[in-house]
Enzyme design. Structure first.
Site, short mmCIF file in Angstrom:
data_model
loop_
_atom_site.label_atom_id
_atom_site.label_comp_id
_atom_site.label_asym_id
_atom_site.label_seq_id
_atom_site.Cartn_x
_atom_site.Cartn_y
_atom_site.Cartn_z
N PRO A 1 -21.32 -14.52 -14.71
CA PRO A 1 -22.23 -14.21 -13.62
C PRO A 1 -23.25 -13.19 -14.10
O PRO A 1 -22.89 -12.21 -14.75
CB PRO A 1 -21.31 -13.59 -12.56
CG PRO A 1 -20.18 -12.99 -13.34
CD PRO A 1 -20.02 -13.84 -14.59
N MET A 2 -24.52 -13.41 -13.82
CA MET A 2 -25.56 -12.42 -14.14
C MET A 2 -26.57 -12.39 -13.00
O MET A 2 -27.30 -13.38 -12.78
CB MET A 2 -26.27 -12.76 -15.46
CG MET A 2 -25.47 -12.39 -16.69
SD MET A 2 -26.41 -12.71 -18.19
CE MET A 2 -26.35 -14.50 -18.24
N ALA A 3 -26.61 -11.26 -12.30
CA ALA A 3 -27.54 -11.12 -11.19
C ALA A 3 -28.97 -11.34 -11.69
O ALA A 3 -29.36 -10.80 -12.72
CB ALA A 3 -27.40 -9.73 -10.57
N CYS B 1 -19.35 -4.36 -11.70
CA CYS B 1 -20.77 -3.99 -11.71
C CYS B 1 -20.93 -2.47 -11.82
O CYS B 1 -20.38 -1.72 -11.01
CB CYS B 1 -21.46 -4.51 -10.45
SG CYS B 1 -23.21 -4.04 -10.44
N LYS C 1 -13.10 -9.84 -11.74
CA LYS C 1 -13.77 -9.42 -12.99
C LYS C 1 -13.78 -7.90 -13.02
O LYS C 1 -14.26 -7.26 -12.09
CB LYS C 1 -15.18 -9.99 -13.03
CG LYS C 1 -15.92 -9.63 -14.32
CD LYS C 1 -16.95 -10.71 -14.65
CE LYS C 1 -17.75 -10.41 -15.88
NZ LYS C 1 -18.82 -9.44 -15.64
N GLY D 1 -18.21 -9.71 -23.44
CA GLY D 1 -18.84 -8.55 -24.07
C GLY D 1 -19.40 -8.86 -25.44
O GLY D 1 -18.65 -9.17 -26.36
N ARG E 1 -25.31 -12.56 -21.84
CA ARG E 1 -26.64 -12.41 -22.45
C ARG E 1 -26.81 -13.32 -23.66
O ARG E 1 -27.92 -13.81 -23.91
CB ARG E 1 -26.84 -10.94 -22.87
CG ARG E 1 -27.00 -10.02 -21.68
CD ARG E 1 -27.07 -8.57 -22.12
NE ARG E 1 -25.81 -8.11 -22.73
CZ ARG E 1 -25.60 -6.87 -23.13
NH1 ARG E 1 -26.55 -5.97 -22.99
NH2 ARG E 1 -24.44 -6.52 -23.65
N GLN F 1 -18.97 -15.38 -6.56
CA GLN F 1 -18.52 -14.01 -6.82
C GLN F 1 -18.96 -13.10 -5.67
O GLN F 1 -20.15 -12.98 -5.39
CB GLN F 1 -19.07 -13.46 -8.14
CG GLN F 1 -18.46 -12.09 -8.43
CD GLN F 1 -19.07 -11.38 -9.62
OE1 GLN F 1 -20.24 -11.01 -9.59
NE2 GLN F 1 -18.29 -11.18 -10.66
#
Ligand code: FMN
Length: 325
Positions: free
Chosen positions: A17-19, A103, A142, A204, A228, A71
């Protein structure tokens, strides 16, 4: 292959998940590269409870060929459970729920949500319990290793989550204070999976196939999460899968990278409309050119000149024209 509840995950790669990035259009694009599982970016429980229009859009998505979770983030068991019930009514395509306990952003932690929850392992367990009572779908969490270097308490958090019936845990081995910088503390997760009763996913700095193999080896985890490292490099996912299937790994060509860049843009336009999609894309398009020759000037143009899809096509064609391809 592993299972969360009754859902079978076909391989060792989970799309993170990436906002601001992992929207439905992004997940649709990435799904062709074969992640075994994906999840929405974080969705505010209170946003759903108050019926916030934008929050609701995160929960609206069509079925992909890959199990997809929502999420949720919040600070109270009751409200997170309530927000899941709203999701159930909104979208029958939700396969599971994930709770954000990772987060590090101040806007979120100051409300007691996100990785702030790690300060109270018992509350982490209570949230899972409340969500499990509200829905029949699997519930995952998470987490990070702790709030700061003086409070590394992930083993305690994992214990509470497992006691509460969590179906899978993803861990990002940095503290809240470390945000996204420095190296993840893999050494702290050595053989972690063997001490756990539910599937483990690790996240990570997974930027290469080697990074994925190493993280899995150290931790014994069931899967890695691609965050990323997958932005602008979607083949990272298929290459990790190929590695484990003993198939040959291939680097994408310049042409393929350009085609991927255009394809994701079209998926985002379909999802968000051209104006918003192209605004968001200024920060994403450049990543497809990372490491490609003579791309510096083109990247700076992509990050400033993108307004319409045709701008993207024109700039990428200009870039392509310098090669014999
Ligand atoms: C821009 C951005 C947004 C993120 N948003 C979320 C999020 O909404 N929920 C979450 O659990 N993690 C979020 N993360 C964390 C990632 O899922 C991942 O755990 C983290 O980036 C570490 O992986 P990486 O070093 O491979 O990027 C976000 C990370 C980034 C860079």
């Amino acid at each position: 292959m592993f299972k969360i509840g009754n859902i079978t995950i076909a391989n060792k790669v989970v799309l993170a998940p990436m906002a601001g990035i992992t929207s439905s259009g992004y997940r649709k694009f990435m799904s062709q590269f074969g992640p075994g599982l994906c999840v929405t970016e974080m969705v505010s429980d209170m946003g759903l409870i108050y019926g916030n229009k934008e929050t609701k859009t995160y929960v609206e998505f069509e079925k992909l060929n890959i199990p997809t979770g929502v999420q949720l983030f919040g600070n109270s068991p009751e409200n997170i459970a309530k927000s899941a019930l709203i999701c159930e009514k909104m979208n029958p395509n939700i396969d599971y729920y994930d709770i954000n306990m990772a987060c590090p952003v101040n806007k979120v932690t100051k409300t007691g949500a996100g990785s702030s929850l790690l300060k109270n392992p018992q509350l982490c367990g209570e949230i899972v319990k409340a969500l499990k009572a509200a829905t029949h779908k699997p519930v995952t969490a998470k987490i990070r290793i702790g709030f700061d270097s003086k409070h590394i308490n992930f083993t305690e958090v994992i214990e509470e989550l497992e006691k509460a019936g969590v179906d899978m845990i993803a861990i990002h081995p940095r503290t809240t204070k470390e945000m996204y910088g420095g190296l993840p503390h893999w050494e702290l997760l050595k053989d972690l999976r063997s001490k756990m009763s539910v599937p483990l996913v690790v996240s990570g700095n997974i930027f290469t196939v080697e990074d994925a193999v190493k993280a899995l080896e150290i931790t014994g985890a069931d899967a890695v999460m691609i965050a990323r490292g997958g932005v602008g490099n979607p083949r990272l996912i298929s290459n990790i899968n190929k590695y484990f299937a003993n198939e040959e790994i291939e680097s994408p060509t310049i042409n393929e990278q350009i085609d991927y860049c255009l394809e994701l843009a079209r998926d985002l336009i379909e999802e968000k409309g051209e104006e918003i999609a192209m605004r968001v894309y200024r920060g994403i398009a450049t990543r497809f050119l990372d490491g490609l020759p003579n791309s510096k000037q083109i990247k700076s143009r992509l990050s400033t000149e993108l307004v319409k899809y045709e701008d993207l096509v024109r700039i990428l064609n200009e870039y392509k024209s310098q090669f014999d391809i």
